[in-house]
Scaffold this active site. Sequence first.
Site, PDB file in Angstrom:
ATOM      1  N   GLU A  12      -5.783 -24.214  -9.190  1.00 18.13           N
ATOM      2  CA  GLU A  12      -5.347 -23.673 -10.482  1.00 18.13           C
ATOM      3  C   GLU A  12      -4.416 -22.464 -10.373  1.00 18.13           C
ATOM      4  O   GLU A  12      -4.758 -21.362 -10.844  1.00 18.13           O
ATOM      5  CB  GLU A  12      -6.563 -23.289 -11.350  1.00 18.13           C
ATOM      6  CG  GLU A  12      -7.447 -24.447 -11.728  1.00 18.13           C
ATOM      7  CD  GLU A  12      -8.510 -24.076 -12.771  1.00 18.13           C
ATOM      8  OE1 GLU A  12      -8.518 -22.920 -13.231  1.00 18.13           O
ATOM      9  OE2 GLU A  12      -9.324 -24.945 -13.111  1.00 18.13           O
TER      10      GLU A  12
ATOM     11  N   GLU B  66     -12.030 -31.171 -10.929  1.00 18.50           N
ATOM     12  CA  GLU B  66     -12.936 -30.426 -11.816  1.00 18.50           C
ATOM     13  C   GLU B  66     -12.923 -31.048 -13.202  1.00 18.50           C
ATOM     14  O   GLU B  66     -11.857 -31.416 -13.725  1.00 18.50           O
ATOM     15  CB  GLU B  66     -12.517 -28.950 -11.960  1.00 18.50           C
ATOM     16  CG  GLU B  66     -12.744 -28.106 -10.747  1.00 18.50           C
ATOM     17  CD  GLU B  66     -12.455 -26.626 -11.001  1.00 18.50           C
ATOM     18  OE1 GLU B  66     -12.513 -26.169 -12.166  1.00 18.50           O
ATOM     19  OE2 GLU B  66     -12.161 -25.928 -10.024  1.00 18.50           O
TER      20      GLU B  66
HETATM   21  O1  IFM Z   1     -15.329 -21.827 -12.993  1.00 22.20           O
HETATM   22  C1  IFM Z   1     -14.017 -22.237 -13.172  1.00 22.20           C
HETATM   23  C2  IFM Z   1     -13.394 -22.631 -11.849  1.00 22.20           C
HETATM   24  O2  IFM Z   1     -13.446 -21.614 -10.923  1.00 22.20           O
HETATM   25  C3  IFM Z   1     -11.940 -23.006 -12.044  1.00 22.20           C
HETATM   26  N1  IFM Z   1     -11.805 -23.970 -13.099  1.00 22.20           N
HETATM   27  C4  IFM Z   1     -12.471 -23.739 -14.341  1.00 22.20           C
HETATM   28  C5  IFM Z   1     -13.935 -23.422 -14.102  1.00 22.20           C
HETATM   29  C6  IFM Z   1     -14.651 -23.173 -15.449  1.00 22.20           C
HETATM   30  O3  IFM Z   1     -14.071 -22.123 -16.131  1.00 22.20           O
END
Ligand code: IFM
Length: 472
Positions: free
Chosen positions: A204, A385
């Site tokens: 990210e 994710e």
């Molecule tokens: O916890 C975070 C993660 O570190 C990166 N993506 C989003 C998740 C939830 O906010």
Amino acid sequence: MRRRHVLTLAAAGAVTAGCSTRRRTPSTDASAPSASAAPAGLAFPKGFAWGASTSAYQVEGGATADGRGPSVWDVFSHEAGRTRDGGTGDVAADHYHRSYEDLDLMRDLGLKSYRFSISWPRVLPTGRGTVNAKGLDFYHRLVDGLLARGITPLVTLFHWDTPQALQEAGGWTNRDCASWFADYASMVCYSLGDKVQTWLTLNEPKTVTEVGYTAGVHAPGVRDRRVANVAAHHLLLGHGLAVQAFRATGRKGRIGAALNLSPVYPADDSDAARKQAVIGDAEENRRWLDPVLLGRYPDDWLATQPADAPVRAAIHAGDLAVIGTKSDILGVQYYNPAYVTATGARVQKHPTSQASWQQLYPQGLYDLLTRIRRDYGDIPLTITENGIPSVHPTDDEDRITFLRDHLTAAHRAIREGVRLEGYHVWSLLDNFEWAEGYTQRWGLIHVDYSTQQRHRKASADWYQQVIARNGI
Ligand code: IFM
């Protein structure tokens, strides 16, 4: 290749029809409910990588154990007022000391893949120079433990924990940080490269740019959009150099970035809203996807940068070719869509989870996956994710609904030819949620932070069945 994928799906679909969330084993006998008595199940391709994700600073703890150096998050989270409850990652889920217990939990869930990150300052306490052998050993033991349990490691090299020593030398605003990152990547990929098959460079970079360098709500707490765009370019350059460094190690395997992406929709039918949605899409998606997968910044995004914007000087001849070095895989992180009005304002169209930024819209995942294939080709994708926080400690039916709806959307994309090879729930364990401290619980597994006891939530039981059936 794609055709075979679709045929496998169709064949598998026939045997898993009729599964319900509470049954423990697939029903294949003649007395099983017929498809007309229960909704048809959705079977995923053979070998689909059912997984869960974590990141080092969010779960490991052991902040000073065995020679680990500080990261920007160690410093930031200890400053007054930076996290909602004053939480830090000092102990977190203490995964550094409890990894064997967590490995057994993963095995019991039936996970096929575990996506975790390496803590840069654990293996290189000052970001470069001497390797901390004890820190590196932890990851060797973790990977060995995964492989011994039949779980494939999916390793992220950077999940936001820039070594503090490098931050003091400018961090990602210093162009050299891209090379320091590539050196670190080279060392780690070589060391673990006989056991790890797939690597992710950055997690990210958009969040680092927007929340860490523009809003200043995450480490390193900078509030300057112009500086943020320079850091963003250096992050992308670091990605490209790390891909090249990995290939130079001679290790076999695949590498790519993990990008959080959001489909952007006009909030109404006006031409002005449609135009604003295109601009929003450049910011949310194309300024990340285009450099990594096409080796260029989108013209319309570049046009938003004034002639004197520092990012223009930061982009050197040849950088985009480095950034666009061929990736083997793309990690897709999907949490929410965005809606843009005629004036460019962002609005909410759907209910949110406990995280106020997270509008719930599963169809957005389908839109995103099919769009990536349409605009960027047939690169293998894995969802690195996807998840929600739940206020219910263990009876998290809301998470089950979320996961089921998103998996249904992902399945539809696969049926239409998207090369999606895996899905990783965020997160395996409740953990340190950055500026939210410990106020949000994103895990399949509940962590009692006072005792460090783990308890499976309802969603973990549900996910175990999904994995066992290879479908929903
Ligand atoms: O916890 C975070 C993660 O570190 C990166 N993506 C989003 C998740 C939830 O906010």
